[in-house]
Motif scaffolding. Structure first.
Motif, PDB file in Angstrom:
ATOM      1  N   LEU A 272      75.266 -26.819  11.484  1.00 26.90           N
ATOM      2  CA  LEU A 272      75.242 -26.877  10.019  1.00 26.90           C
ATOM      3  C   LEU A 272      74.374 -25.781   9.409  1.00 26.90           C
ATOM      4  CD1 LEU A 272      74.973 -30.761   9.680  1.00 26.90           C
ATOM      5  CD2 LEU A 272      76.942 -29.361   8.998  1.00 26.90           C
ATOM      6  N   GLY A 273      73.775 -24.939  10.258  1.00 29.21           N
ATOM      7  CA  GLY A 273      72.953 -23.839   9.771  1.00 29.21           C
ATOM      8  C   GLY A 273      71.536 -24.214   9.401  1.00 29.21           C
ATOM      9  N   ARG A 274      71.123 -25.410   9.756  1.00 24.99           N
ATOM     10  CA  ARG A 274      69.766 -25.881   9.421  1.00 24.99           C
ATOM     11  C   ARG A 274      68.852 -25.620  10.620  1.00 24.99           C
ATOM     12  NH1 ARG A 274      71.731 -31.681   7.233  1.00 24.99           N
ATOM     13  NH2 ARG A 274      69.489 -32.182   7.310  1.00 24.99           N
ATOM     14  N   LEU A 275      68.605 -24.330  10.881  1.00 26.26           N
ATOM     15  CA  LEU A 275      67.954 -23.915  12.121  1.00 26.26           C
ATOM     16  C   LEU A 275      66.494 -24.336  12.193  1.00 26.26           C
ATOM     17  CD1 LEU A 275      69.492 -20.336  12.502  1.00 26.26           C
ATOM     18  CD2 LEU A 275      70.270 -22.482  13.507  1.00 26.26           C
ATOM     19  N   GLY A 276      65.779 -24.290  11.081  1.00 23.05           N
ATOM     20  CA  GLY A 276      64.376 -24.705  11.088  1.00 23.05           C
ATOM     21  C   GLY A 276      64.227 -26.171  11.450  1.00 23.05           C
ATOM     22  N   GLU A 277      65.084 -27.016  10.887  1.00 24.81           N
ATOM     23  CA  GLU A 277      65.052 -28.443  11.208  1.00 24.81           C
ATOM     24  C   GLU A 277      65.431 -28.675  12.676  1.00 24.81           C
ATOM     25  OE1 GLU A 277      66.922 -31.120   8.117  1.00 24.81           O
ATOM     26  OE2 GLU A 277      67.473 -29.152   7.316  1.00 24.81           O
ATOM     27  N   ALA A 278      66.403 -27.910  13.123  1.00 23.88           N
ATOM     28  CA  ALA A 278      66.835 -28.060  14.515  1.00 23.88           C
ATOM     29  C   ALA A 278      65.704 -27.693  15.469  1.00 23.88           C
ATOM     30  CB  ALA A 278      68.048 -27.175  14.786  1.00 23.88           C
TER      31      ALA A 278
ATOM     32  N   CYS B  19      69.176 -22.118  19.587  1.00 26.26           N
ATOM     33  CA  CYS B  19      68.628 -22.103  18.232  1.00 26.26           C
ATOM     34  C   CYS B  19      67.845 -20.804  17.982  1.00 26.26           C
ATOM     35  CB  CYS B  19      67.737 -23.321  18.028  1.00 26.26           C
ATOM     36  SG  CYS B  19      67.092 -23.499  16.346  1.00 26.26           S
ATOM     37  N   LEU B  20      67.030 -20.397  18.947  1.00 30.97           N
ATOM     38  CA  LEU B  20      66.264 -19.157  18.825  1.00 30.97           C
ATOM     39  C   LEU B  20      67.190 -17.951  18.731  1.00 30.97           C
ATOM     40  CD1 LEU B  20      63.481 -19.902  21.470  1.00 30.97           C
ATOM     41  CD2 LEU B  20      63.208 -19.881  18.978  1.00 30.97           C
ATOM     42  N   GLU B  21      68.257 -17.992  19.523  1.00 33.41           N
ATOM     43  CA  GLU B  21      69.235 -16.902  19.504  1.00 33.41           C
ATOM     44  C   GLU B  21      69.874 -16.774  18.137  1.00 33.41           C
ATOM     45  OE1 GLU B  21      73.380 -15.963  21.823  1.00 33.41           O
ATOM     46  OE2 GLU B  21      71.858 -17.138  22.870  1.00 33.41           O
ATOM     47  N   LYS B  22      70.255 -17.898  17.559  1.00 27.62           N
ATOM     48  CA  LYS B  22      70.890 -17.876  16.241  1.00 27.62           C
ATOM     49  C   LYS B  22      69.901 -17.488  15.144  1.00 27.62           C
ATOM     50  CE  LYS B  22      74.748 -20.984  17.135  1.00 27.62           C
ATOM     51  NZ  LYS B  22      75.767 -19.993  16.743  1.00 27.62           N
ATOM     52  N   SER B  23      68.608 -17.640  15.441  1.00 23.91           N
ATOM     53  CA  SER B  23      67.569 -17.221  14.500  1.00 23.91           C
ATOM     54  C   SER B  23      67.168 -15.764  14.711  1.00 23.91           C
ATOM     55  CB  SER B  23      66.337 -18.123  14.655  1.00 23.91           C
ATOM     56  OG  SER B  23      66.652 -19.475  14.417  1.00 23.91           O
TER      57      SER B  23
ATOM     58  N   ASP C 297      64.770 -12.077  22.301  1.00 24.55           N
ATOM     59  CA  ASP C 297      63.896 -11.987  23.467  1.00 24.55           C
ATOM     60  C   ASP C 297      63.347 -13.354  23.868  1.00 24.55           C
ATOM     61  OD1 ASP C 297      64.321  -9.288  23.556  1.00 24.55           O
ATOM     62  OD2 ASP C 297      62.426  -8.726  22.602  1.00 24.55           O
ATOM     63  N   GLU C 298      62.954 -14.156  22.865  1.00 27.02           N
ATOM     64  CA  GLU C 298      62.477 -15.517  23.158  1.00 27.02           C
ATOM     65  C   GLU C 298      63.595 -16.345  23.773  1.00 27.02           C
ATOM     66  OE1 GLU C 298      59.950 -17.491  20.023  1.00 27.02           O
ATOM     67  OE2 GLU C 298      60.572 -15.701  18.904  1.00 27.02           O
ATOM     68  N   ALA C 299      64.807 -16.176  23.235  1.00 32.13           N
ATOM     69  CA  ALA C 299      65.950 -16.948  23.745  1.00 32.13           C
ATOM     70  C   ALA C 299      66.240 -16.592  25.195  1.00 32.13           C
ATOM     71  CB  ALA C 299      67.178 -16.685  22.879  1.00 32.13           C
ATOM     72  N   ILE C 300      66.222 -15.299  25.532  1.00 34.21           N
ATOM     73  CA  ILE C 300      66.510 -14.881  26.901  1.00 34.21           C
ATOM     74  C   ILE C 300      65.469 -15.440  27.861  1.00 34.21           C
ATOM     75  CG2 ILE C 300      66.533 -12.884  28.449  1.00 34.21           C
ATOM     76  CD1 ILE C 300      67.924 -11.331  26.189  1.00 34.21           C
TER      77      ILE C 300
ATOM     78  N   GLY D 208      74.786 -19.349  28.737  1.00 39.07           N
ATOM     79  CA  GLY D 208      73.842 -19.065  27.658  1.00 39.07           C
ATOM     80  C   GLY D 208      73.084 -17.766  27.891  1.00 39.07           C
ATOM     81  N   LEU D 209      72.630 -17.570  29.125  1.00 37.53           N
ATOM     82  CA  LEU D 209      71.912 -16.345  29.454  1.00 37.53           C
ATOM     83  C   LEU D 209      72.834 -15.136  29.307  1.00 37.53           C
ATOM     84  CD1 LEU D 209      69.458 -14.810  30.554  1.00 37.53           C
ATOM     85  CD2 LEU D 209      70.274 -15.344  32.874  1.00 37.53           C
ATOM     86  N   GLY D 210      74.063 -15.255  29.803  1.00 33.48           N
ATOM     87  CA  GLY D 210      75.002 -14.138  29.714  1.00 33.48           C
ATOM     88  C   GLY D 210      75.265 -13.724  28.280  1.00 33.48           C
ATOM     89  N   VAL D 211      75.489 -14.688  27.402  1.00 31.33           N
ATOM     90  CA  VAL D 211      75.761 -14.379  26.001  1.00 31.33           C
ATOM     91  C   VAL D 211      74.542 -13.729  25.350  1.00 31.33           C
ATOM     92  CG1 VAL D 211      76.259 -15.380  23.754  1.00 31.33           C
ATOM     93  CG2 VAL D 211      77.512 -16.169  25.772  1.00 31.33           C
ATOM     94  N   ALA D 212      73.350 -14.242  25.632  1.00 28.05           N
ATOM     95  CA  ALA D 212      72.133 -13.669  25.048  1.00 28.05           C
ATOM     96  C   ALA D 212      71.904 -12.243  25.549  1.00 28.05           C
ATOM     97  CB  ALA D 212      70.936 -14.554  25.377  1.00 28.05           C
ATOM     98  N   LEU D 213      72.197 -12.012  26.825  1.00 23.12           N
ATOM     99  CA  LEU D 213      72.029 -10.660  27.381  1.00 23.12           C
ATOM    100  C   LEU D 213      72.987  -9.672  26.727  1.00 23.12           C
ATOM    101  CD1 LEU D 213      71.598 -11.600  31.135  1.00 23.12           C
ATOM    102  CD2 LEU D 213      69.875 -10.455  29.720  1.00 23.12           C
ATOM    103  N   ILE D 214      74.186 -10.127  26.402  1.00 23.05           N
ATOM    104  CA  ILE D 214      75.139  -9.259  25.710  1.00 23.05           C
ATOM    105  C   ILE D 214      74.580  -8.852  24.353  1.00 23.05           C
ATOM    106  CG2 ILE D 214      77.390  -9.236  24.562  1.00 23.05           C
ATOM    107  CD1 ILE D 214      78.321 -11.015  26.967  1.00 23.05           C
ATOM    108  N   ARG D 215      74.011  -9.804  23.663  1.00 21.95           N
ATOM    109  CA  ARG D 215      73.432  -9.499  22.354  1.00 21.95           C
ATOM    110  C   ARG D 215      72.276  -8.507  22.484  1.00 21.95           C
ATOM    111  NH1 ARG D 215      76.003 -12.819  19.000  1.00 21.95           N
ATOM    112  NH2 ARG D 215      76.588 -14.917  19.663  1.00 21.95           N
ATOM    113  N   ALA D 216      71.605  -8.550  23.645  1.00 21.65           N
ATOM    114  CA  ALA D 216      70.503  -7.613  23.888  1.00 21.65           C
ATOM    115  C   ALA D 216      70.989  -6.285  24.458  1.00 21.65           C
ATOM    116  CB  ALA D 216      69.487  -8.244  24.836  1.00 21.65           C
ATOM    117  N   GLY D 217      72.291  -6.179  24.731  1.00 19.63           N
ATOM    118  CA  GLY D 217      72.856  -4.938  25.227  1.00 19.63           C
ATOM    119  C   GLY D 217      72.821  -4.762  26.730  1.00 19.63           C
ATOM    120  N   ASP D 218      72.461  -5.813  27.476  1.00 17.50           N
ATOM    121  CA  ASP D 218      72.402  -5.721  28.937  1.00 17.50           C
ATOM    122  C   ASP D 218      73.708  -6.262  29.518  1.00 17.50           C
ATOM    123  OD1 ASP D 218      71.883  -5.783  31.635  1.00 17.50           O
ATOM    124  OD2 ASP D 218      69.886  -6.658  31.449  1.00 17.50           O
ATOM    125  N   MET D 219      74.730  -5.391  29.522  1.00 23.62           N
ATOM    126  CA  MET D 219      76.061  -5.832  29.912  1.00 23.62           C
ATOM    127  C   MET D 219      76.169  -6.103  31.410  1.00 23.62           C
ATOM    128  SD  MET D 219      77.641  -6.037  27.097  1.00 23.62           S
ATOM    129  CE  MET D 219      77.459  -5.471  25.406  1.00 23.62           C
TER     130      MET D 219
END
Length: 361
Positions: free
Chosen positions: A208-214, A246-250, A254-257, A281-292
């Protein structure tokens, strides 16, 4: 996937079933004490070998799983538990057939019976383990309706409320799922279950996009579960995975990875198919960080695990094909990416699930 603790085993000696307009008494076969102990501890993978011989013997004595209902009635409870144990043991394809048959048998005892409640609940779980959440909604709904009538103010009601809430979140009905999750937390209180149910509430809030509450919900749950269940418990790991998302969406990648790596180490220690969730989860976060390169390695392993545990026909396997296809496309491996997308479409179209075009877990 998400671990949930299970309602305690039901002790049934004899039940009434309707046959040819008459009530007949049925001596119900109950799970062994050893299985019940492992089951109540939430360790169904360990429990599987403790119920499989009894369940198979009962079914064989009745003439097989396709035998007439009346012959299989004494096996109904065993079959309900056996199906759930099969799913948790990674044999989810077998589990669906056994659990579905248990629901059919339980209906002869009345849809409001405790037996029907348990059979539908476990059928929902086996479908969920195949990633078939849309199909799981109906048995979870029936199970909760029965639990509302039979359990009333019993704290055991929380498990049924939470599980349907979780399924509603999984099929995109986030606001409805959040309401049920919050109710389950209130019923269970400051217990392992009550704090674990914060996972569903947080996942709904994230959607629902309520990341702080989550994030606040998850950190509260992790803190209390560390005290109640221990830092190495699967419950803590599950909430940490959600916190990583949640950290990734925020945009705190780096914290998420770092947290995904922590949950992956924990999942490897715990064993089982849920390792694939942390790898994804790790794979998706690494992609966002550019580590293909590392992302591709993680997503290949996630696919291999889902194939081993769920087979080619599971939605979860289809999503793993899709994720690997996306990273291959990102790295210019076009032919192999097309093959992965083709496999994903075959699996997901066969089950009626959408073929996703963004990263999916």
């Amino acid at each position: 996937m998400q671990l949930f603790r299970y309602p305690v085993a039901m002790a049934v000696l004899a039940l009434s079933a309707t046959a040819a307009q008459a009530q007949v008494q049925v001596e119900m076969r109950n799970p062994s004490d050893g299985f019940t102990a492992a089951f109540e501890a939430g360790d169904l993978r360990k429990a599987l070998p403790l119920i499989e011989p009894d369940a198979k013997a009962c079914i064989a004595a009745a003439g097989g799983i396709a035998a007439e209902n009346e012959k299989l009635w004494p096996c109904t409870l065993l079959m309900a538990y056996y199906g759930s144990a099969l799913a948790e043991g990674g044999r989810s394809i077998e589990a669906v057939g056994v659990s579905r048959r248990a629901v059919e048998l339980a209906a002869d005892f009345g849809t409001d019976s405790e037996l029907s409640l348990v059979a539908n609940f476990f059928f929902g779980l086996t479908l969920e383990r195949q990633g078939r959440n849309a199909e799981a909604e109906e048995p979870f709904r029936i199970a909760l309706e029965g639990a509302e009538k039979l359990l009333a103010d019993d704290p055991a009601l929380a498990a049924y409320v939470a599980r349907r809430g979780n399924n509603l979140v999984m099929i995109g009905r986030f606001a409805e799922g959040l309401v049920l999750a919050e109710r389950a937390i209130a019923i269970a209180g400051d217990t392992v279950d009550g704090n674990f149910f914060r996972l569903t509430a947080a996942n709904a809030l994230i959607a629902l996009g309520r990341l702080g509450e989550a994030e606040a919900t998850l950190r509260t749950g992790i803190s209390r579960l560390n005290a109640l269940a221990g830092a190495a418990s699967p419950e803590v790991t599950a909430l940490q995975q959600s916190l990583a998302l949640c950290l990734e969406k925020s945009n705190r990648t780096d914290e998420a990875i770092a947290l995904w790596r922590q949950t992956l180490a924990a999942r490897r220690a715990q064993g089982g198919p849920d390792i694939s969730d942390s790898l994804t989860g790790l794979g998706v976060a690494l992609i966002r960080a550019g580590d293909m390169r590392e992302a591709e390695t993680a997503l290949r392993e996630a696919l291999a695990i889902r194939l081993r545990y769920y087979g080619e026909t599971s939605n979860l396997t289809g999503l793993a094909y899709s994720n690997l296809g996306l990273v291959l496309l990102e790295t210019g491996q076009v032919d192999e990416a097309a093959n992965m997308f083709g496999r994903a479409m075959n699996v997901l179209n066969a089950s009626g699930a959408p073929v996703l075009t963004n990263w999916s877990r």
